[in-house]
Write a protein that holds these residues in place. Structure first.
Motif, PDB file in Angstrom:
ATOM      1  N   TYR A  47      32.897  49.067  37.474  1.00 47.37           N
ATOM      2  CA  TYR A  47      32.293  47.873  36.877  1.00 47.37           C
ATOM      3  C   TYR A  47      33.116  46.622  37.206  1.00 47.37           C
ATOM      4  N   LEU A  48      34.418  46.711  37.009  1.00 48.08           N
ATOM      5  CA  LEU A  48      35.312  45.571  37.277  1.00 48.08           C
ATOM      6  C   LEU A  48      35.321  45.190  38.756  1.00 48.08           C
ATOM      7  N   ILE A  49      35.368  46.209  39.623  1.00 49.82           N
ATOM      8  CA  ILE A  49      35.356  45.952  41.071  1.00 49.82           C
ATOM      9  C   ILE A  49      34.069  45.225  41.459  1.00 49.82           C
ATOM     10  N   PHE A  50      32.931  45.732  40.955  1.00 49.59           N
ATOM     11  CA  PHE A  50      31.638  45.131  41.287  1.00 49.59           C
ATOM     12  C   PHE A  50      31.504  43.720  40.709  1.00 49.59           C
ATOM     13  N   LEU A  51      31.992  43.525  39.493  1.00 52.71           N
ATOM     14  CA  LEU A  51      31.910  42.210  38.849  1.00 52.71           C
ATOM     15  C   LEU A  51      32.727  41.176  39.625  1.00 52.71           C
ATOM     16  N   ILE A  52      33.972  41.566  39.965  1.00 55.30           N
ATOM     17  CA  ILE A  52      34.849  40.658  40.722  1.00 55.30           C
ATOM     18  C   ILE A  52      34.250  40.373  42.109  1.00 55.30           C
ATOM     19  N   THR A  53      33.763  41.440  42.763  1.00 57.67           N
ATOM     20  CA  THR A  53      33.161  41.280  44.094  1.00 57.67           C
ATOM     21  C   THR A  53      31.968  40.327  44.039  1.00 57.67           C
ATOM     22  N   TYR A  54      31.134  40.475  42.998  1.00 57.41           N
ATOM     23  CA  TYR A  54      29.952  39.618  42.854  1.00 57.41           C
ATOM     24  C   TYR A  54      30.359  38.153  42.686  1.00 57.41           C
ATOM     25  N   MET A  55      31.322  37.924  41.798  1.00 62.26           N
ATOM     26  CA  MET A  55      31.779  36.550  41.546  1.00 62.26           C
ATOM     27  C   MET A  55      32.429  35.937  42.786  1.00 62.26           C
ATOM     28  N   VAL A  56      33.236  36.726  43.482  1.00 61.23           N
ATOM     29  CA  VAL A  56      33.908  36.251  44.699  1.00 61.23           C
ATOM     30  C   VAL A  56      32.867  35.928  45.783  1.00 61.23           C
ATOM     31  N   THR A  57      31.873  36.809  45.934  1.00 62.97           N
ATOM     32  CA  THR A  57      30.822  36.608  46.948  1.00 62.97           C
ATOM     33  C   THR A  57      30.063  35.316  46.710  1.00 62.97           C
ATOM     34  N   ILE A  58      29.651  35.090  45.459  1.00 63.17           N
ATOM     35  CA  ILE A  58      28.918  33.864  45.110  1.00 63.17           C
ATOM     36  C   ILE A  58      29.797  32.639  45.400  1.00 63.17           C
ATOM     37  N   ALA A  59      31.059  32.700  44.964  1.00 58.38           N
ATOM     38  CA  ALA A  59      31.977  31.559  45.141  1.00 58.38           C
ATOM     39  C   ALA A  59      32.218  31.265  46.624  1.00 58.38           C
ATOM     40  N   GLU A  60      32.548  32.297  47.398  1.00 57.29           N
ATOM     41  CA  GLU A  60      32.840  32.118  48.833  1.00 57.29           C
ATOM     42  C   GLU A  60      31.659  31.487  49.574  1.00 57.29           C
ATOM     43  N   ASN A  61      30.487  32.079  49.358  1.00 60.18           N
ATOM     44  CA  ASN A  61      29.312  31.603  50.088  1.00 60.18           C
ATOM     45  C   ASN A  61      28.877  30.216  49.639  1.00 60.18           C
ATOM     46  N   ALA A  62      29.038  29.935  48.336  1.00 64.57           N
ATOM     47  CA  ALA A  62      28.708  28.592  47.818  1.00 64.57           C
ATOM     48  C   ALA A  62      29.641  27.541  48.427  1.00 64.57           C
ATOM     49  N   ILE A  63      30.932  27.896  48.571  1.00 59.70           N
ATOM     50  CA  ILE A  63      31.916  26.975  49.171  1.00 59.70           C
ATOM     51  C   ILE A  63      31.542  26.679  50.634  1.00 59.70           C
ATOM     52  N   ILE A  64      31.129  27.733  51.360  1.00 61.71           N
ATOM     53  CA  ILE A  64      30.740  27.531  52.769  1.00 61.71           C
ATOM     54  C   ILE A  64      29.521  26.611  52.862  1.00 61.71           C
ATOM     55  N   ILE A  65      28.508  26.839  52.009  1.00 60.98           N
ATOM     56  CA  ILE A  65      27.310  25.978  52.010  1.00 60.98           C
ATOM     57  C   ILE A  65      27.704  24.534  51.706  1.00 60.98           C
ATOM     58  N   PHE A  66      28.563  24.363  50.699  1.00 60.90           N
ATOM     59  CA  PHE A  66      29.035  23.031  50.294  1.00 60.90           C
ATOM     60  C   PHE A  66      29.777  22.355  51.452  1.00 60.90           C
ATOM     61  N   ALA A  67      30.662  23.122  52.109  1.00 61.77           N
ATOM     62  CA  ALA A  67      31.457  22.574  53.214  1.00 61.77           C
ATOM     63  C   ALA A  67      30.571  22.144  54.382  1.00 61.77           C
ATOM     64  N   VAL A  68      29.595  22.983  54.726  1.00 62.36           N
ATOM     65  CA  VAL A  68      28.681  22.680  55.838  1.00 62.36           C
ATOM     66  C   VAL A  68      27.838  21.440  55.517  1.00 62.36           C
ATOM     67  N   LYS A  69      27.393  21.353  54.263  1.00 56.22           N
ATOM     68  CA  LYS A  69      26.549  20.232  53.826  1.00 56.22           C
ATOM     69  C   LYS A  69      27.315  18.908  53.839  1.00 56.22           C
ATOM     70  N   ARG A  70      28.555  18.941  53.328  1.00 57.01           N
ATOM     71  CA  ARG A  70      29.283  17.708  53.046  1.00 57.01           C
ATOM     72  C   ARG A  70      30.145  17.194  54.202  1.00 57.01           C
ATOM     73  N   ASN A  71      30.420  18.049  55.187  1.00 61.98           N
ATOM     74  CA  ASN A  71      31.368  17.648  56.219  1.00 61.98           C
ATOM     75  C   ASN A  71      30.695  17.380  57.556  1.00 61.98           C
ATOM     76  N   HIS A  72      30.850  16.180  58.089  1.00 58.06           N
ATOM     77  CA  HIS A  72      30.151  15.829  59.329  1.00 58.06           C
ATOM     78  C   HIS A  72      30.683  16.605  60.542  1.00 58.06           C
ATOM     79  N   HIS A  73      31.938  17.114  60.461  1.00 61.51           N
ATOM     80  CA  HIS A  73      32.480  17.935  61.556  1.00 61.51           C
ATOM     81  C   HIS A  73      31.721  19.265  61.691  1.00 61.51           C
TER      82      HIS A  73
END
Length: 305
Positions: A28-54
């Motif tokens: 349960y803990l492994i899956f919960l942490i993995t889920y939260m990390v996955t959402i955070a990582e991918n959200a950061i990438i989307i944010f970075a791609v959206k906001r950065n002209h490079h």
């Protein structure tokens, strides 16, 4: 979804992971942490791609698409699994099961096409660098991403419409942690040869056509890189492709193992282990692979953090 059902099975029981309390807690803990990390990582990438002209380049546009897909991919299976972890029986209604099956296979099919599109993008960048920006326009990027999503969701609709018409008359236990194709098919008590054939044929099409495009692209990329005169040029060209190539190998090895073979021969516990790998851990690994292998993304993420 229509269902001709004599014994009116309108819900299934998902077995999930039947272990002792300590092991359950750990999973349960492994899956919960993995889920939260996955959402955070991918959200950061989307944010970075959206906001950065490079990062306003086709490669990162498709990476943003992939990250968006990965967020939904884990959200189709994991929240329900985490929610039902502590209840003794994890029931799911027939319509919810078919919905979960539809969205999971749709996202998987979309990822197959999207990875092929990304390989084509790398092929153009390495093999036709002077014509790259003229060919890979904003319009083409948009069209290719729409093609990936529409293709994935259409093929899945055909698969699931055939499966949902089958009759299910017990036992109603699915030896899995979500509604996947083979465990659901194995519960049918009517002739499922048509549904099985359609599913198998479409699985081969959606896996093999993108895979052939990827193999062809990488053969051209490799021959171009080997013909480059300078070692630095070879290194630079190779480094732009390694992260995508790694993701492709992980994704296709798991999905081909699971889906491109006849249904009845699956050992189910092995199924579950492989499913955990591609449904839970791969979406968490993909952003790491892209970020660790890519200097540009690494630098921008450092700035954001």
């Amino acid at each position: 979804y229509g269902m001709k059902n004599q014994t009116a099975i309108n819900e299934f029981i998902l077995l999930g992971f039947s272990y002792g309390l300590q092991v359950q807690t750990l999973i349960y803990l492994i899956f919960l942490i993995t889920y939260m990390v996955t959402i955070a990582e991918n959200a950061i990438i989307i944010f970075a791609v959206k906001r950065n002209h490079h990062l306003q380049k086709p490669m990162y546009y498709f990476l943003g698409n992939l990250s968006f897909l990965e967020i939904w991919y884990v959200s189709v299976t994991l929240p329900r699994l985490l929610f039902g972890f502590w209840s003794q029986t994890m029931t799911i209604s027939f319509s919810s099961c078919m919905t979960q099956l539809y969205f999971f296979t749709s996202l998987m099919c979309t990822e197959c096409v999207l990875l092929a599109v990304m390989a084509y993008d790398r092929y153009l960048a390495v093999c036709h660098p002077l014509r790259y920006s003229a060919i890979m326009t904003h319009k083409l990027c948009f069209q290719l991403s729409i093609l990936s999503w529409a293709g994935g969701f259409s093929i899945s609709l055909v698969k699931v419409s055939f499966i949902s018409r089958l009759t299910f008359c017990g036992p109603q236990v699915i030896n899995h942690f979500f509604c996947d194709i083979s465990p659901v098919l194995n519960l049918s008590c009517t002739d499922m040869s048509l549904a099985e054939t359609v599913d198998f044929a479409l699985a081969l099409v959606i896996l093999l056509v993108p895979l052939l495009i990827i193999i062809f692209s990488y053969c051209c990329i490799l021959s171009t890189i080997l013909c480059m005169p300078s070692a630095q040029g070879r290194r630079k060209a190779f480094s732009t492709c390694t992260s995508h190539f790694t993701v492709v190998i992980i994704f296709f090895s798991a999905t081909l193992f699971m889906y491109a073979r006849p249904r009845r021969i699956h050992p189910f516990n092995l199924n579950k282990i492989v499913s955990v790998f591609y449904a839970v851990f791969t979406p968490a690994l993909n952003p790491l692979i892209y970020c660790l292998r890519n200097k540009e993304v690494k630098e921008i993420l450092k700035k954001i953090i």
